[in-house]
Design a protein around this motif. Structure first.
Motif, PDB file in Angstrom:
ATOM      1  N   TYR A   1      -6.667  -0.724   6.282  1.00 10.43           N
ATOM      2  CA  TYR A   1      -5.317  -0.895   6.816  1.00 10.43           C
ATOM      3  C   TYR A   1      -5.106   0.017   8.022  1.00 10.43           C
ATOM      4  O   TYR A   1      -4.614  -0.418   9.069  1.00 10.43           O
ATOM      5  CB  TYR A   1      -4.317  -0.583   5.707  1.00 10.43           C
ATOM      6  N   LEU A   2      -5.505   1.271   7.891  1.00  7.49           N
ATOM      7  CA  LEU A   2      -5.364   2.216   9.006  1.00  7.49           C
ATOM      8  C   LEU A   2      -6.221   1.799  10.193  1.00  7.49           C
ATOM      9  O   LEU A   2      -5.796   1.913  11.344  1.00  7.49           O
ATOM     10  CB  LEU A   2      -5.738   3.629   8.553  1.00  7.49           C
ATOM     11  N   GLU A   3      -7.410   1.297   9.918  1.00  7.28           N
ATOM     12  CA  GLU A   3      -8.288   0.830  10.994  1.00  7.28           C
ATOM     13  C   GLU A   3      -7.661  -0.349  11.726  1.00  7.28           C
ATOM     14  O   GLU A   3      -7.673  -0.421  12.956  1.00  7.28           O
ATOM     15  CB  GLU A   3      -9.642   0.433  10.420  1.00  7.28           C
ATOM     16  N   GLY A   4      -7.089  -1.281  10.960  1.00  5.78           N
ATOM     17  CA  GLY A   4      -6.428  -2.438  11.563  1.00  5.78           C
ATOM     18  C   GLY A   4      -5.227  -2.052  12.402  1.00  5.78           C
ATOM     19  O   GLY A   4      -4.937  -2.682  13.421  1.00  5.78           O
ATOM     20  N   LEU A   5      -4.532  -1.016  11.996  1.00  2.64           N
ATOM     21  CA  LEU A   5      -3.389  -0.518  12.763  1.00  2.64           C
ATOM     22  C   LEU A   5      -3.816   0.306  13.974  1.00  2.64           C
ATOM     23  O   LEU A   5      -2.977   0.661  14.795  1.00  2.64           O
ATOM     24  CB  LEU A   5      -2.489   0.350  11.880  1.00  2.64           C
TER      25      LEU A   5
ATOM     26  N   GLY B   1      -6.393   9.396  14.290  1.00  5.57           N
ATOM     27  CA  GLY B   1      -5.945  10.703  13.844  1.00  5.57           C
ATOM     28  C   GLY B   1      -5.479  10.744  12.398  1.00  5.57           C
ATOM     29  O   GLY B   1      -5.126  11.787  11.890  1.00  5.57           O
ATOM     30  N   VAL B   2      -5.486   9.576  11.716  1.00  2.22           N
ATOM     31  CA  VAL B   2      -5.065   9.518  10.319  1.00  2.22           C
ATOM     32  C   VAL B   2      -6.210   8.905   9.509  1.00  2.22           C
ATOM     33  O   VAL B   2      -6.828   7.937   9.942  1.00  2.22           O
ATOM     34  CB  VAL B   2      -3.798   8.662  10.137  1.00  2.22           C
ATOM     35  N   ALA B   3      -6.471   9.450   8.335  1.00  2.00           N
ATOM     36  CA  ALA B   3      -7.532   8.934   7.476  1.00  2.00           C
ATOM     37  C   ALA B   3      -7.069   8.910   6.025  1.00  2.00           C
ATOM     38  O   ALA B   3      -6.228   9.708   5.617  1.00  2.00           O
ATOM     39  CB  ALA B   3      -8.776   9.806   7.594  1.00  2.00           C
ATOM     40  N   ALA B   4      -7.631   7.983   5.259  1.00  2.00           N
ATOM     41  CA  ALA B   4      -7.414   7.961   3.813  1.00  2.00           C
ATOM     42  C   ALA B   4      -8.367   8.988   3.213  1.00  2.00           C
ATOM     43  O   ALA B   4      -9.556   8.986   3.499  1.00  2.00           O
ATOM     44  CB  ALA B   4      -7.694   6.575   3.256  1.00  2.00           C
ATOM     45  N   VAL B   5      -7.831   9.866   2.387  1.00  2.96           N
ATOM     46  CA  VAL B   5      -8.603  10.961   1.817  1.00  2.96           C
ATOM     47  C   VAL B   5      -8.541  10.872   0.292  1.00  2.96           C
ATOM     48  O   VAL B   5      -7.457  10.720  -0.272  1.00  2.96           O
ATOM     49  CB  VAL B   5      -8.025  12.324   2.276  1.00  2.96           C
ATOM     50  N   LEU B   6      -9.704  10.948  -0.359  1.00  4.31           N
ATOM     51  CA  LEU B   6      -9.719  10.988  -1.815  1.00  4.31           C
ATOM     52  C   LEU B   6      -9.290  12.378  -2.257  1.00  4.31           C
ATOM     53  O   LEU B   6      -9.899  13.376  -1.888  1.00  4.31           O
ATOM     54  CB  LEU B   6     -11.111  10.684  -2.351  1.00  4.31           C
ATOM     55  N   ALA B   7      -8.225  12.446  -3.018  1.00  6.30           N
ATOM     56  CA  ALA B   7      -7.689  13.725  -3.498  1.00  6.30           C
ATOM     57  C   ALA B   7      -7.096  13.483  -4.878  1.00  6.30           C
ATOM     58  O   ALA B   7      -5.887  13.376  -5.020  1.00  6.30           O
ATOM     59  CB  ALA B   7      -6.638  14.240  -2.525  1.00  6.30           C
TER      60      ALA B   7
END
Length: 58
Positions: free
Chosen positions: A29-33, A37-43
């Motif tokens: 989703y972030l890549e498509g947008l 500077g924003v990433a999905a992070v496993l936490a």
């Protein structure tokens, strides 16, 4: 009941598959947008959601 879980026999814990799917979905989703500077992070703390948004590295 033992042996009746959704992920029994897959070698995965109960939450492993949804965590991976959520991470892949949000990353795509972030890549498509084109959200640089924003990433999905496993936490995965035990009391909250396991994927968070954070600063992209590199």
């Amino acid at each position: 009941m033992p042996g009746q879980g959704l992920f029994d026999g897959w070698g995965l814990s109960e939450g492993a598959a949804p965590v991976g799917m959520n991470h892949a979905f949000i990353s795509g989703y972030l890549e498509g947008l084109k959200a640089g500077g924003v990433a999905a992070v496993l936490a995965p703390p035990p009391w909250e959601c396991c994927v968070q948004l954070g600063p992209a590295k590199g």
